[in-house]
Design a protein around this motif. Structure first.
Motif, mmCIF file in Angstrom:
data_model
loop_
_atom_site.group_PDB
_atom_site.id
_atom_site.type_symbol
_atom_site.label_atom_id
_atom_site.label_comp_id
_atom_site.label_asym_id
_atom_site.label_seq_id
_atom_site.Cartn_x
_atom_site.Cartn_y
_atom_site.Cartn_z
ATOM 1 N N GLN A 47 7.275 13.940 0.848
ATOM 2 C CA GLN A 47 6.457 13.668 -0.428
ATOM 3 C C GLN A 47 7.274 12.340 -1.072
ATOM 4 O OE1 GLN A 47 4.293 15.648 -1.806
ATOM 5 N NE2 GLN A 47 4.199 14.275 -3.616
ATOM 6 N N LEU A 48 6.335 11.659 -1.516
ATOM 7 C CA LEU A 48 6.970 10.540 -2.204
ATOM 8 C C LEU A 48 7.617 10.984 -3.422
ATOM 9 C CD1 LEU A 48 7.160 7.407 -2.739
ATOM 10 C CD2 LEU A 48 5.102 7.463 -3.412
ATOM 11 N N ASP A 49 8.811 10.772 -3.849
ATOM 12 C CA ASP A 49 9.269 11.079 -4.789
ATOM 13 C C ASP A 49 9.442 10.006 -6.088
ATOM 14 O OD1 ASP A 49 10.922 12.499 -6.888
ATOM 15 O OD2 ASP A 49 12.649 12.567 -5.799
ATOM 16 N N LEU A 50 8.912 10.153 -7.471
ATOM 17 C CA LEU A 50 8.859 9.121 -8.110
ATOM 18 C C LEU A 50 9.953 9.607 -9.353
ATOM 19 C CD1 LEU A 50 5.265 8.066 -8.507
ATOM 20 C CD2 LEU A 50 6.928 6.972 -7.336
ATOM 21 N N THR A 51 10.242 10.895 -9.268
ATOM 22 C CA THR A 51 11.092 11.518 -9.994
ATOM 23 C C THR A 51 12.515 10.704 -10.377
ATOM 24 O OG1 THR A 51 12.364 13.033 -8.932
ATOM 25 C CG2 THR A 51 10.123 13.715 -10.079
ATOM 26 N N GLY A 52 13.084 10.618 -11.837
ATOM 27 C CA GLY A 52 14.199 9.701 -11.959
ATOM 28 C C GLY A 52 14.263 8.846 -13.243
ATOM 29 N N GLU A 53 15.191 8.123 -13.370
ATOM 30 C CA GLU A 53 15.327 7.201 -14.344
ATOM 31 C C GLU A 53 14.995 5.842 -13.666
ATOM 32 O OE1 GLU A 53 16.018 7.942 -17.485
ATOM 33 O OE2 GLU A 53 16.008 10.017 -16.696
ATOM 34 N N ASP A 73 5.093 15.281 -12.667
ATOM 35 C CA ASP A 73 3.936 14.794 -13.160
ATOM 36 C C ASP A 73 3.675 14.206 -14.722
ATOM 37 O OD1 ASP A 73 4.456 17.104 -14.823
ATOM 38 O OD2 ASP A 73 2.717 18.203 -14.468
ATOM 39 N N ARG A 74 5.030 13.627 -15.277
ATOM 40 C CA ARG A 74 5.143 12.915 -16.270
ATOM 41 C C ARG A 74 5.734 11.584 -16.328
ATOM 42 N NH1 ARG A 74 3.663 14.119 -21.679
ATOM 43 N NH2 ARG A 74 4.962 13.477 -23.320
ATOM 44 N N ILE A 75 5.410 10.786 -17.177
ATOM 45 C CA ILE A 75 6.049 9.338 -17.221
ATOM 46 C C ILE A 75 6.216 9.038 -18.803
ATOM 47 C CG2 ILE A 75 3.932 8.081 -16.663
ATOM 48 C CD1 ILE A 75 5.643 6.054 -15.568
ATOM 49 N N TRP A 101 5.235 4.758 -24.003
ATOM 50 C CA TRP A 101 4.098 5.330 -23.080
ATOM 51 C C TRP A 101 4.533 6.733 -23.043
ATOM 52 C CZ3 TRP A 101 -0.956 5.067 -22.592
ATOM 53 C CH2 TRP A 101 -1.397 5.948 -21.613
ATOM 54 N N ALA A 102 3.986 7.797 -23.041
ATOM 55 C CA ALA A 102 4.075 9.033 -22.496
ATOM 56 C C ALA A 102 2.807 9.785 -22.049
ATOM 57 C CB ALA A 102 4.519 9.995 -23.735
ATOM 58 N N GLY A 103 2.861 10.126 -20.923
ATOM 59 C CA GLY A 103 1.404 10.403 -20.372
ATOM 60 C C GLY A 103 1.660 11.358 -18.945
ATOM 61 N N SER A 104 0.787 12.128 -18.751
ATOM 62 C CA SER A 104 0.838 13.014 -17.313
ATOM 63 C C SER A 104 0.255 12.024 -16.117
ATOM 64 C CB SER A 104 -0.003 14.282 -17.735
ATOM 65 O OG SER A 104 -1.302 13.808 -17.995
ATOM 66 N N PHE A 105 0.393 12.535 -14.969
ATOM 67 C CA PHE A 105 -0.244 12.045 -13.737
ATOM 68 C C PHE A 105 0.126 12.948 -12.854
ATOM 69 C CE2 PHE A 105 4.060 11.072 -13.471
ATOM 70 C CZ PHE A 105 4.327 11.147 -11.959
ATOM 71 N N THR A 106 -1.251 12.876 -11.879
ATOM 72 C CA THR A 106 -0.975 13.542 -10.702
ATOM 73 C C THR A 106 -0.107 12.951 -9.396
ATOM 74 O OG1 THR A 106 -3.360 14.230 -10.869
ATOM 75 C CG2 THR A 106 -2.704 14.574 -8.758
ATOM 76 N N PRO A 107 0.975 13.932 -9.188
ATOM 77 C CA PRO A 107 1.805 13.411 -7.976
ATOM 78 C C PRO A 107 1.081 13.015 -6.700
ATOM 79 C CG PRO A 107 2.322 15.685 -8.811
ATOM 80 C CD PRO A 107 1.153 15.114 -9.495
ATOM 81 N N PRO A 108 1.801 12.063 -6.128
ATOM 82 C CA PRO A 108 0.999 11.413 -4.690
ATOM 83 C C PRO A 108 1.257 12.646 -3.755
ATOM 84 C CG PRO A 108 3.472 10.540 -5.099
ATOM 85 C CD PRO A 108 3.116 11.345 -6.252
ATOM 86 N N GLU A 109 0.249 12.596 -2.922
ATOM 87 C CA GLU A 109 0.230 13.509 -1.642
ATOM 88 C C GLU A 109 1.350 13.181 -0.694
ATOM 89 O OE1 GLU A 109 -1.827 16.088 -1.157
ATOM 90 O OE2 GLU A 109 -2.392 15.604 -3.247
ATOM 91 N N PRO A 110 1.695 14.191 0.019
ATOM 92 C CA PRO A 110 3.015 13.744 1.232
ATOM 93 C C PRO A 110 2.403 12.743 2.097
ATOM 94 C CG PRO A 110 2.502 16.148 0.733
ATOM 95 C CD PRO A 110 1.575 15.528 0.060
ATOM 96 N N GLY A 111 3.258 11.980 2.613
ATOM 97 C CA GLY A 111 3.065 11.108 3.519
ATOM 98 C C GLY A 111 2.503 9.462 2.740
ATOM 99 N N GLU A 112 2.209 9.488 1.632
ATOM 100 C CA GLU A 112 1.995 7.953 1.057
ATOM 101 C C GLU A 112 3.172 7.356 0.850
ATOM 102 O OE1 GLU A 112 -1.848 8.546 -1.537
ATOM 103 O OE2 GLU A 112 -0.642 9.973 -2.175
ATOM 104 N N ASP A 113 3.122 6.093 0.844
ATOM 105 C CA ASP A 113 4.305 5.244 0.690
ATOM 106 C C ASP A 113 3.874 4.176 -0.383
ATOM 107 O OD1 ASP A 113 2.672 3.702 2.499
ATOM 108 O OD2 ASP A 113 4.408 2.942 3.841
ATOM 109 N N ILE A 118 -3.648 7.036 -12.451
ATOM 110 C CA ILE A 118 -3.752 6.712 -13.948
ATOM 111 C C ILE A 118 -2.952 7.518 -14.663
ATOM 112 C CG2 ILE A 118 -5.739 7.013 -15.466
ATOM 113 C CD1 ILE A 118 -6.152 4.494 -13.693
ATOM 114 N N SER A 119 -2.382 7.310 -15.688
ATOM 115 C CA SER A 119 -1.525 8.488 -16.625
ATOM 116 C C SER A 119 -2.385 8.672 -17.667
ATOM 117 C CB SER A 119 -0.201 7.751 -16.878
ATOM 118 O OG SER A 119 0.533 8.616 -17.766
#
Length: 165
Positions: A47-53, A73-75, A101-113, A118-119
């Motif tokens: 799973q591509l992990d975008l979480t963090g700072e 699921d939030r940025i 900016w504050a918004g939600s988004f759908t996390p990436p599917e496993p295997g995507e690099d 769209i947030s």
């Protein structure tokens, strides 16, 4: 009224720094899978992990940079803190970072690099911030370790790339 002028001056300084840079901010994608042979047993895609700072590390002043916090699921993106007023003023001091900016988004599917999403803006939260975007949706792209998005201030647009702290 002096606080409002000082806050506006601080925003203008950051805006000039953001829009004054002309270097391209989005690195080109590269393919590392060319010429590789398929494995006998395919590993489970991660799973591509975008979480963090995240931060805009290309800012002219490292103390005055946009920062972002990403959960599953939030940025949220914030303008930097800055000084307001003059010493001795009733409203002098440091203005804490302000929401851009504050918004939600759908996390990436496993295997995507790489991932473009769209947030959907949290308009209620952004209405409370003087320096927030007025957009209801914003496109973000993740590639080569960075998250890119367009930032527009007074008609000038610049693509910024945030990298993980």
């Amino acid at each position: 009224m002096n606080l409002r002028r000082s806050a506006a001056a601080g925003l203008i300084a950051v805006a000039l720094a953001v829009t004054g840079c002309s270097a391209a901010a989005t690195p080109e994608a590269s393919s590392s899978s060319a010429g590789e042979s398929p494995a006998a047993a395919e590993p489970t895609p991660e799973q591509l992990d975008l979480t963090g700072e995240w931060s805009w590390h290309e800012a002219p002043d490292p103390e005055q940079t946009l920062t972002a916090t990403i959960t599953t699921d939030r940025i949220e993106i914030f303008w930097p803190s800055f000084e307001v007023g003059e010493e001795g003023d009733a409203f002098s001091g440091t203005m804490d970072s302000a929401l851009y900016w504050a918004g939600s988004f759908t996390p990436p599917e496993p295997g995507e690099d790489t991932y473009t999403f769209i947030s959907v803006g949290d308009t209620e939260a952004m209405q409370k911030s003087l320096l927030a975007s007025s957009e209801t949706e914003k496109e973000f792209s993740f590639a080569n370790g960075g998250i890119s998005f367009d930032l527009t201030i007074q008609g000038a647009t610049k693509t910024l790339t945030l990298t993980r702290d």
